[in-house]
Structures are given as structure tokens and as C-alpha cells.
Design a protein around this motif. Structure first.
Motif, PDB file in Angstrom:
ATOM      1  N   LEU A   1      37.526  -8.452  63.628  1.00 41.36           N
ATOM      2  CA  LEU A   1      36.828  -8.535  64.910  1.00 41.36           C
ATOM      3  C   LEU A   1      36.986  -7.233  65.699  1.00 41.36           C
ATOM      4  O   LEU A   1      36.028  -6.734  66.290  1.00 41.36           O
ATOM      5  CB  LEU A   1      37.364  -9.710  65.714  1.00 41.36           C
ATOM      6  N   PHE A   2      38.192  -6.668  65.686  1.00 43.84           N
ATOM      7  CA  PHE A   2      38.426  -5.411  66.406  1.00 43.84           C
ATOM      8  C   PHE A   2      37.603  -4.278  65.800  1.00 43.84           C
ATOM      9  O   PHE A   2      37.060  -3.439  66.513  1.00 43.84           O
ATOM     10  CB  PHE A   2      39.906  -5.037  66.364  1.00 43.84           C
ATOM     11  N   ASN A   3      37.512  -4.258  64.471  1.00 42.74           N
ATOM     12  CA  ASN A   3      36.733  -3.226  63.789  1.00 42.74           C
ATOM     13  C   ASN A   3      35.262  -3.343  64.157  1.00 42.74           C
ATOM     14  O   ASN A   3      34.581  -2.333  64.416  1.00 42.74           O
ATOM     15  CB  ASN A   3      36.921  -3.360  62.271  1.00 42.74           C
ATOM     16  N   LEU A   4      34.762  -4.573  64.233  1.00 41.82           N
ATOM     17  CA  LEU A   4      33.374  -4.813  64.616  1.00 41.82           C
ATOM     18  C   LEU A   4      33.121  -4.345  66.045  1.00 41.82           C
ATOM     19  O   LEU A   4      32.120  -3.687  66.337  1.00 41.82           O
ATOM     20  CB  LEU A   4      33.058  -6.307  64.485  1.00 41.82           C
ATOM     21  N   MET A   5      34.041  -4.682  66.937  1.00 43.84           N
ATOM     22  CA  MET A   5      33.898  -4.265  68.333  1.00 43.84           C
ATOM     23  C   MET A   5      33.853  -2.744  68.458  1.00 43.84           C
ATOM     24  O   MET A   5      33.031  -2.181  69.193  1.00 43.84           O
ATOM     25  CB  MET A   5      35.067  -4.802  69.161  1.00 43.84           C
ATOM     26  N   ASP A   6      34.750  -2.067  67.743  1.00 44.83           N
ATOM     27  CA  ASP A   6      34.799  -0.602  67.812  1.00 44.83           C
ATOM     28  C   ASP A   6      33.504   0.013  67.304  1.00 44.83           C
ATOM     29  O   ASP A   6      32.998   0.989  67.870  1.00 44.83           O
ATOM     30  CB  ASP A   6      35.991  -0.072  67.003  1.00 44.83           C
ATOM     31  N   ASN A   7      32.958  -0.556  66.223  1.00 44.79           N
ATOM     32  CA  ASN A   7      31.696  -0.037  65.678  1.00 44.79           C
ATOM     33  C   ASN A   7      30.555  -0.198  66.672  1.00 44.79           C
ATOM     34  O   ASN A   7      29.742   0.716  66.866  1.00 44.79           O
ATOM     35  CB  ASN A   7      31.347  -0.758  64.372  1.00 44.79           C
TER      36      ASN A   7
ATOM     37  N   GLU B   1      33.153   0.447  76.612  1.00 38.31           N
ATOM     38  CA  GLU B   1      34.589   0.407  76.367  1.00 38.31           C
ATOM     39  C   GLU B   1      35.246  -0.715  77.164  1.00 38.31           C
ATOM     40  O   GLU B   1      36.196  -1.353  76.688  1.00 38.31           O
ATOM     41  CB  GLU B   1      35.216   1.754  76.717  1.00 38.31           C
ATOM     42  N   GLU B   2      34.754  -0.961  78.365  1.00 40.03           N
ATOM     43  CA  GLU B   2      35.319  -2.027  79.186  1.00 40.03           C
ATOM     44  C   GLU B   2      35.083  -3.397  78.566  1.00 40.03           C
ATOM     45  O   GLU B   2      35.975  -4.266  78.575  1.00 40.03           O
ATOM     46  CB  GLU B   2      34.698  -1.980  80.587  1.00 40.03           C
ATOM     47  N   MET B   3      33.887  -3.608  78.004  1.00 44.70           N
ATOM     48  CA  MET B   3      33.584  -4.877  77.342  1.00 44.70           C
ATOM     49  C   MET B   3      34.495  -5.083  76.143  1.00 44.70           C
ATOM     50  O   MET B   3      35.001  -6.188  75.911  1.00 44.70           O
ATOM     51  CB  MET B   3      32.118  -4.904  76.907  1.00 44.70           C
ATOM     52  N   VAL B   4      34.707  -4.015  75.372  1.00 46.05           N
ATOM     53  CA  VAL B   4      35.565  -4.101  74.190  1.00 46.05           C
ATOM     54  C   VAL B   4      37.006  -4.386  74.589  1.00 46.05           C
ATOM     55  O   VAL B   4      37.692  -5.211  73.974  1.00 46.05           O
ATOM     56  CB  VAL B   4      35.477  -2.803  73.363  1.00 46.05           C
ATOM     57  N   LYS B   5      37.475  -3.720  75.624  1.00 45.75           N
ATOM     58  CA  LYS B   5      38.852  -3.932  76.088  1.00 45.75           C
ATOM     59  C   LYS B   5      39.070  -5.379  76.511  1.00 45.75           C
ATOM     60  O   LYS B   5      40.084  -5.993  76.172  1.00 45.75           O
ATOM     61  CB  LYS B   5      39.149  -2.987  77.261  1.00 45.75           C
ATOM     62  N   LYS B   6      38.120  -5.922  77.261  1.00 46.81           N
ATOM     63  CA  LYS B   6      38.223  -7.302  77.729  1.00 46.81           C
ATOM     64  C   LYS B   6      38.222  -8.284  76.552  1.00 46.81           C
ATOM     65  O   LYS B   6      39.008  -9.241  76.526  1.00 46.81           O
ATOM     66  CB  LYS B   6      37.061  -7.610  78.668  1.00 46.81           C
ATOM     67  N   ALA B   7      37.340  -8.034  75.586  1.00 44.65           N
ATOM     68  CA  ALA B   7      37.252  -8.917  74.414  1.00 44.65           C
ATOM     69  C   ALA B   7      38.524  -8.854  73.578  1.00 44.65           C
ATOM     70  O   ALA B   7      39.034  -9.880  73.114  1.00 44.65           O
ATOM     71  CB  ALA B   7      36.042  -8.540  73.564  1.00 44.65           C
ATOM     72  N   LYS B   8      39.069  -7.662  73.382  1.00 47.40           N
ATOM     73  CA  LYS B   8      40.296  -7.516  72.603  1.00 47.40           C
ATOM     74  C   LYS B   8      41.468  -8.211  73.284  1.00 47.40           C
ATOM     75  O   LYS B   8      42.306  -8.828  72.628  1.00 47.40           O
ATOM     76  CB  LYS B   8      40.606  -6.038  72.373  1.00 47.40           C
ATOM     77  N   ASN B   9      41.523  -8.111  74.592  1.00 42.52           N
ATOM     78  CA  ASN B   9      42.592  -8.795  75.332  1.00 42.52           C
ATOM     79  C   ASN B   9      42.513 -10.300  75.136  1.00 42.52           C
ATOM     80  O   ASN B   9      43.535 -10.982  75.014  1.00 42.52           O
ATOM     81  CB  ASN B   9      42.506  -8.451  76.828  1.00 42.52           C
ATOM     82  N   SER B  10      41.291 -10.820  75.108  1.00 47.45           N
ATOM     83  CA  SER B  10      41.096 -12.249  74.898  1.00 47.45           C
ATOM     84  C   SER B  10      41.611 -12.667  73.531  1.00 47.45           C
ATOM     85  O   SER B  10      42.291 -13.680  73.385  1.00 47.45           O
ATOM     86  CB  SER B  10      39.608 -12.599  75.033  1.00 47.45           C
ATOM     87  N   VAL B  11      41.283 -11.876  72.509  1.00 47.18           N
ATOM     88  CA  VAL B  11      41.710 -12.196  71.146  1.00 47.18           C
ATOM     89  C   VAL B  11      43.230 -12.098  71.019  1.00 47.18           C
ATOM     90  O   VAL B  11      43.884 -12.973  70.440  1.00 47.18           O
ATOM     91  CB  VAL B  11      41.027 -11.256  70.139  1.00 47.18           C
TER      92      VAL B  11
END
Length: 210
Positions: free
Chosen positions: A160-166, A175-185
Motif C-alpha cells: 500500500l505504501f509503495n502504491l501511494m508513493d507511486n 504529499e499531505e494526502m499520502v502522509k495522512k493515509a500512511k498514518n492511518s495504516v
């Protein structure tokens, strides 16, 4: 990196002695209608495409899924598969008004999800069997041979993190959306509960429900 969708799902659901075939629906590679009864079931995976589109391959896939339903062949739909399964059988899908949903949903059991399209109306005769604060239809079933799941039981947090980064690198996500999503996971990720979701999928495909 992770073996592609085919590798992920065979590793998650496959057992010794089984034969798994892969059909690239987006390349208009589908099993022949006369061969459908040779299969015990089908899994429709995620996709970059929208389930509400009208590309020829999407319409052909919908027709195939209707035939599977009529023949009572088991079909498990994941994310895009969940959406296209609903659409094929008379439900409705649309883009989420909230935009991208990248998170670890904390329902009765947790699961990864990353999507922008959702089921808004299930087919007639289907049942909603899971929902969340963000998505009214996380899972639905129909009779004993149709199961749709919006989340991704095949995804680990690394995937999931790899997908978000891509998606961030492609400019689709900020970047803010990715940070928020990663924190949730990271906050809710639970390997044991991910295994429960995988067992739900496996039991649905392999066992007869009476």
C-alpha cells in the motif's frame, strides 16, 4: 516487485493441487463462455480503470459476470472487481464525492483500502454485509456465490505504501494526502486481522455454504 495481481492472489488463496489461470480482461482476454463451467470460481481483482466506464472490455467483462451469476459460479470481486460485479448484476457505481480514500478502515475487522470509485447501490436481491464511516457499501453478497469487497485483503502495508508513493510521484496524490493515509495504516495495521480477511475470501471460494 510483488509478483503482480496474479501472484498476490494465488499466494493468498491458492493451495497445492489447484490450477489457477489468468485472464487479462483489459486486453479482452476472457474465458470462452463454453468453458465457464470448467472453473470452480473466478476472482476479479483491482484495476486502474473505472468500473463505471464503457470501454469494450468492461462491457464484455460485465456480460461474462452475468453469465457466471446465472450459472451459479462463484465470483469474488476485490475493489474494481467489487464495483464491476455490482454494476454487471444491476447495481450502481460512481466516483466518490470525497475523492481518493487511502486508509486502514477500522470496522469489526480492519482492512486496507485505496480507491476513488465506490458502489452506491447494490443489485436487487443482494445484501450489504459491511459498511464504514466513509463507504456505505464495503461488502455485499448475493445468494451464496457472489461476494464483493471494496478493500484490499491482498495488500500488505508495504504494498500500500509503495502504491501511494507511486501515485504521489505521478502527481495524482499530494504529499499531505499520502502522509495522512500512511498514518492511518500505521495506526491500525494488524497482520492477524488481515489474515482473517484472507480466510473470508478463501472460505467463500472453496467451501459450500448451506
Amino acid at each position: 516487485m510483488y509478483g503482480g495481481y496474479f501472484g498476490l492472489f494465488v499466494n493468498m488463496l491458492g493451495e497445492e493441487g489447484e490450477r489457477w489461470d489468468m485472464f487479462r480482461a483489459f486486453d479482452r482476454q476472457l474465458p470462452k463462455m463454453e468453458d465457464l463451467d470448467k472453473y470452480d470460481g473466478f476472482v476479479v481483482t483491482g484495476s486502474k480503470s473505472d468500473a463505471h466506464g464503457n470501454a469494450v472490455w468492461i462491457l464484455e467483462l460485465c456480460q461474462l459476470l452475468r453469465c457466471c451469476y446465472q450459472m451459479r459460479i462463484k465470483v469474488l470481486g476485490i475493489c474494481f472487481g467489487h464495483q464491476i460485479l455490482s454494476r454487471a448484476l444491476g447495481g450502481k457505481v460512481s466516483r466518490s464525492s470525497a475523492g481518493w480514500d487511502g486508509s486502514m478502515e477500522k470496522d469489526c475487522i480492519e482492512f486496507n483500502k485505496y480507491c476513488m470509485v465506490q458502489v452506491t447501490e447494490i443489485p436487487c436481491g443482494a445484501d450489504i454485509i459491511a459498511f464504514s464511516n466513509k463507504t456505505e457499501i464495503e461488502m455485499f453478497s448475493m445468494d451464496d456465490h457472489i461476494l464483493g469487497i471494496q478493500g484490499h485483503p491482498e495488500y500488505s502495508s508495504d504494498i500500500l505504501f509503495n502504491l501511494m508513493d507511486n501515485l504521489c510521484n505521478e502527481g495524482i496524490l499530494t504529499e499531505e494526502m499520502v502522509k495522512k493515509a500512511k498514518n492511518s495504516v500505521e495506526q491500525y495495521n494488524n497482520v492477524y486481522e488481515r489474515e482473517i480477511w484472507q480466510q473470508i475470501c478463501k472460505r467463500f471460494l472453496k467451501y459450500t455454504i448451506i
